[in-house]
Write a protein that holds these residues in place. Structure first.
Motif, PDB file in Angstrom:
ATOM      1  N   GLY A  14      13.720  -6.831   1.433  1.00  0.00           N
ATOM      2  CA  GLY A  14      12.315  -6.532   1.216  1.00  0.00           C
ATOM      3  C   GLY A  14      11.696  -6.838  -0.125  1.00  0.00           C
ATOM      4  O   GLY A  14      10.612  -6.332  -0.442  1.00  0.00           O
ATOM      5  N   GLU A  25       2.906  -7.006  11.727  1.00  0.00           N
ATOM      6  CA  GLU A  25       3.410  -5.746  11.181  1.00  0.00           C
ATOM      7  C   GLU A  25       2.885  -5.541   9.766  1.00  0.00           C
ATOM      8  O   GLU A  25       2.743  -6.494   8.997  1.00  0.00           O
ATOM      9  CB  GLU A  25       4.938  -5.761  11.164  1.00  0.00           C
ATOM     10  CG  GLU A  25       5.562  -4.472  10.633  1.00  0.00           C
ATOM     11  CD  GLU A  25       7.084  -4.547  10.533  1.00  0.00           C
ATOM     12  OE1 GLU A  25       7.704  -3.516  10.231  1.00  0.00           O
ATOM     13  OE2 GLU A  25       7.628  -5.648  10.744  1.00  0.00           O
ATOM     14  N   LEU A  44       3.339  -3.116   6.151  1.00  0.00           N
ATOM     15  CA  LEU A  44       4.186  -2.179   5.410  1.00  0.00           C
ATOM     16  C   LEU A  44       3.605  -1.970   4.014  1.00  0.00           C
ATOM     17  O   LEU A  44       3.092  -2.915   3.400  1.00  0.00           O
ATOM     18  CB  LEU A  44       5.613  -2.725   5.273  1.00  0.00           C
ATOM     19  CG  LEU A  44       6.465  -2.818   6.536  1.00  0.00           C
ATOM     20  CD1 LEU A  44       7.788  -3.527   6.226  1.00  0.00           C
ATOM     21  CD2 LEU A  44       6.740  -1.426   7.106  1.00  0.00           C
ATOM     22  N   VAL A  89       9.242  -3.702  -0.274  1.00  0.00           N
ATOM     23  CA  VAL A  89       8.890  -2.946   0.922  1.00  0.00           C
ATOM     24  C   VAL A  89      10.173  -2.426   1.559  1.00  0.00           C
ATOM     25  O   VAL A  89      11.250  -2.993   1.369  1.00  0.00           O
ATOM     26  CB  VAL A  89       8.122  -3.811   1.948  1.00  0.00           C
ATOM     27  CG1 VAL A  89       6.791  -4.277   1.375  1.00  0.00           C
ATOM     28  CG2 VAL A  89       8.958  -4.994   2.417  1.00  0.00           C
ATOM     29  N   GLU A  90      10.026  -1.334   2.305  1.00  0.00           N
ATOM     30  CA  GLU A  90      11.162  -0.770   3.042  1.00  0.00           C
ATOM     31  C   GLU A  90      10.969  -1.065   4.515  1.00  0.00           C
ATOM     32  O   GLU A  90       9.952  -0.712   5.100  1.00  0.00           O
ATOM     33  CB  GLU A  90      11.264   0.730   2.801  1.00  0.00           C
ATOM     34  CG  GLU A  90      11.477   1.124   1.343  1.00  0.00           C
ATOM     35  CD  GLU A  90      12.786   0.601   0.773  1.00  0.00           C
ATOM     36  OE1 GLU A  90      13.727   0.389   1.575  1.00  0.00           O
ATOM     37  OE2 GLU A  90      12.859   0.387  -0.451  1.00  0.00           O
ATOM     38  N   SER A  91      11.975  -1.728   5.101  1.00  0.00           N
ATOM     39  CA  SER A  91      11.896  -2.105   6.512  1.00  0.00           C
ATOM     40  C   SER A  91      13.133  -1.608   7.249  1.00  0.00           C
ATOM     41  O   SER A  91      14.244  -1.585   6.679  1.00  0.00           O
ATOM     42  CB  SER A  91      11.786  -3.631   6.637  1.00  0.00           C
ATOM     43  OG  SER A  91      11.819  -4.033   7.984  1.00  0.00           O
ATOM     44  N   ASP A  92      12.941  -1.223   8.513  1.00  0.00           N
ATOM     45  CA  ASP A  92      14.058  -0.741   9.320  1.00  0.00           C
ATOM     46  C   ASP A  92      15.002  -1.861   9.722  1.00  0.00           C
ATOM     47  O   ASP A  92      16.162  -1.613  10.054  1.00  0.00           O
ATOM     48  CB  ASP A  92      13.534  -0.039  10.581  1.00  0.00           C
ATOM     49  CG  ASP A  92      12.765   1.233  10.253  1.00  0.00           C
ATOM     50  OD1 ASP A  92      13.063   1.833   9.194  1.00  0.00           O
ATOM     51  OD2 ASP A  92      11.875   1.612  11.044  1.00  0.00           O
ATOM     52  N   SER A  93      14.513  -3.088   9.699  1.00  0.00           N
ATOM     53  CA  SER A  93      15.340  -4.233  10.086  1.00  0.00           C
ATOM     54  C   SER A  93      15.285  -5.297   8.992  1.00  0.00           C
ATOM     55  O   SER A  93      14.331  -5.340   8.202  1.00  0.00           O
ATOM     56  CB  SER A  93      14.842  -4.832  11.409  1.00  0.00           C
ATOM     57  OG  SER A  93      13.475  -5.210  11.300  1.00  0.00           O
ATOM     58  N   LEU A 136      14.532  -8.518   6.931  1.00  0.00           N
ATOM     59  CA  LEU A 136      13.347  -9.366   6.949  1.00  0.00           C
ATOM     60  C   LEU A 136      13.734 -10.841   6.829  1.00  0.00           C
ATOM     61  O   LEU A 136      14.731 -11.185   6.179  1.00  0.00           O
ATOM     62  CB  LEU A 136      12.421  -9.002   5.789  1.00  0.00           C
ATOM     63  CG  LEU A 136      11.848  -7.584   5.800  1.00  0.00           C
ATOM     64  CD1 LEU A 136      11.024  -7.350   4.539  1.00  0.00           C
ATOM     65  CD2 LEU A 136      10.993  -7.359   7.049  1.00  0.00           C
TER      66      LEU A 136
END
Length: 473
Positions: free
Chosen positions: A101, A124, A126, A144-148, A150
């Protein structure tokens, strides 16, 4: 049979030559595959800022935002009196450089923002936090913080790019969303106004809102960050500038590790060696960086002197002052390097342990302005006054400071054309200290006897020294 064999060989050679020619041109039939490949890593950036209403300054809106004109008009004709705070928005571009991220953009895109929202190609969105910024190169690093994981794009080597190579720009021009433009590298190593500038010039369309977006080579690698345009009307006329990845990667690595930049500091003031300066010093070349001052710092501790010409730094030849500044800035703080200087016709090698530029900047105060004083002597178009205690007090100098104060400059003189002005102080002539008018006249006579066409003066203006080659005729 033999004839058929040679026909086959020649046909094969022709195919290879055609393939090599096409590869050399690098002109794709379409940019569609490249755009599909890199689009998921390119982002739109929206910033929000709380701003004062009518009666205060215009809201801080980064250049290129479609809201820029709106807020200017609102500020001019909006209602009088106190109004509740408003939220302004600005738009820019950026790109993801790691699957966890990290995002690169321009500093001016996010400067002063309270909130930063990242929109991906998929739609999306964020929120982002600022990791660090570098106003000197106009680069900012976000996270950024992403669950999956990038999709991201790698940096390429900007140093291998050649004028005429194809490039592709992506971004958010004029707030229109994801957009692609293509062109070629128009020029390399452009400098605009920054100390560390190394811009790639391109004719790929770059408009307001493209700021912070990537400039790709044909392998999908980022070789520049789109930063500025040259335009009389605010729109693209085919002259855009992208900060070279060779600069950006160093900045990003430091921002990621420290949250700030840590550049090497040599501790000298320098100027370019011009033709007339080289002649006055008896130099055969105009390369290198002429040292005009050595304040307290790494260079002084290593024995560097005013008037030295730095010709090599850490094993690399120095072309000019800009080249030296970049080399020093890109060198690790605390590293001990060999610096080769030309001193009075011979070379010396000094070992300098670099300090940190960010810590040292602004540590040397300037002196005050110089009031006019009655003339005492006129030499080479300069009206000069010898230093007095009264002048030292007015100039804010120490009691040990000496030199000749310039109180007037004849406008038709060579001194005036060289930029010398009233209030400047001459401290050296012919690389020797001068304290009296007689000292200066003696140095002028020495230069004439040596067959020189000019004499080298060290002139200080508000604490800032520079060498000037003054014509003797």
């Amino acid at each position: 049979m033999l004839r058929a064999f040679w026909v086959l060989v020649l046909s094969f050679a022709l195919l290879i030559a055609q393939a090599l020619s096409a590869a050399a041109r690098g002109a794709p039939e379409s940019f569609a595959d490249l755009a599909d490949k890199v689009s998921p890593a390119v982002v739109n950036i929206t910033t929000s800022t709380t701003v004062a209403t009518r009666g205060g300054p215009m809201p801080m809106v980064p250049e290129g935002s479609p809201f820029e004109d709106f807020f200017r008009e609102f500020n001019e004709r909006g209602p009088q009196g106190d109004q509740p705070p408003r939220r302004s928005q600005a738009l820019g571009s950026g790109f993801v450089i790691s699957e966890d991220g990290f995002i690169v953009t321009n500093n001016h895109v996010i400067e002063g923002a309270d909130e930063i929202l990242i929109e991906f190609f998929s739609g999306e969105e964020l929120p982002a936090e600022v990791v660090g910024t570098d106003p000197n190169t106009d680069i900012a690093l976000l996270k950024v913080e992403s669950d999956s994981p990038l999709v991201f794009v790698p940096f390429g080597d900007s140093d291998v790019m050649r004028v005429g190579d194809w490039v592709m720009a992506m971004g958010n021009p004029l707030g229109q969303g994801f957009s692609v433009s293509a062109g070629i590298v128009s020029a390399r190593n452009r400098a605009l106004s920054g100390t560390y500038d190394d811009y790639i010039q391109t004719d790929a369309a770059i408009n307001r809102g493209n700021s912070g977006g990537p400039l790709f080579n044909m392998d999908g690698e980022v070789i520049g960050v789109n930063t500025a345009i040259l335009s009389p009307n605010g729109g693209s006329i085919g002259i855009g500038f992208s900060m070279a990845s060779g600069v950006v990667t160093r900045v990003v690595d430091q921002l990621k590790e420290f949250g700030e930049t840590r550049r090497g500091w040599l501790g000298v003031r320098i100027q370019d060696v011009t033709d007339d300066v080289a002649e006055a010093m008896g130099l055969t070349e105009t390369s290198g960086a002429l040292v005009t001052d050595v304040p307290e710092g790494p260079a002084a501790e290593a024995g560097m002197e005013q008037g030295d010409v730095i010709v090599s730094f850490d094993g690399v030849e120095v072309a000019d002052t800009r080249d030296l500044v970049r080399q020093v800035g890109n060198t690790e703080v605390g590293k001990t390097v060999r610096v080769v200087v030309n001193r009075e016709g011979s070379t010396e090698t000094l070992r300098v342990t670099l300090g940190r530029r960010e810590t040292a900047e602004g540590s040397i105060p300037a002196v005050g302005s110089v009031p006019d004083k009655p003339a005492t002597e006129e030499v080479l178009g300069l009206t000069l006054s010898e230093m007095t205690d009264e002048l030292r007090e007015q100039l804010g100098l120490d009691t040990s400071d000496d030199g000749l104060v310039i109180t007037d400059v004849a406008t038709e003189s060579g001194a005036y054309s060289k930029g010398i002005r009233a209030g400047d102080i001459v401290t050296e002539a012919g690389q020797q200290r001068v304290r009296t008018i007689e000292d200066l006249q003696a140095r002028i006579e020495d230069a004439r006897n040596a067959g020189r066409k000019s004499i080298l003066l060290l002139v200080r203006r508000e604490g800032d020294p520079r060498f000037v080659a003054l014509p003797l005729s």
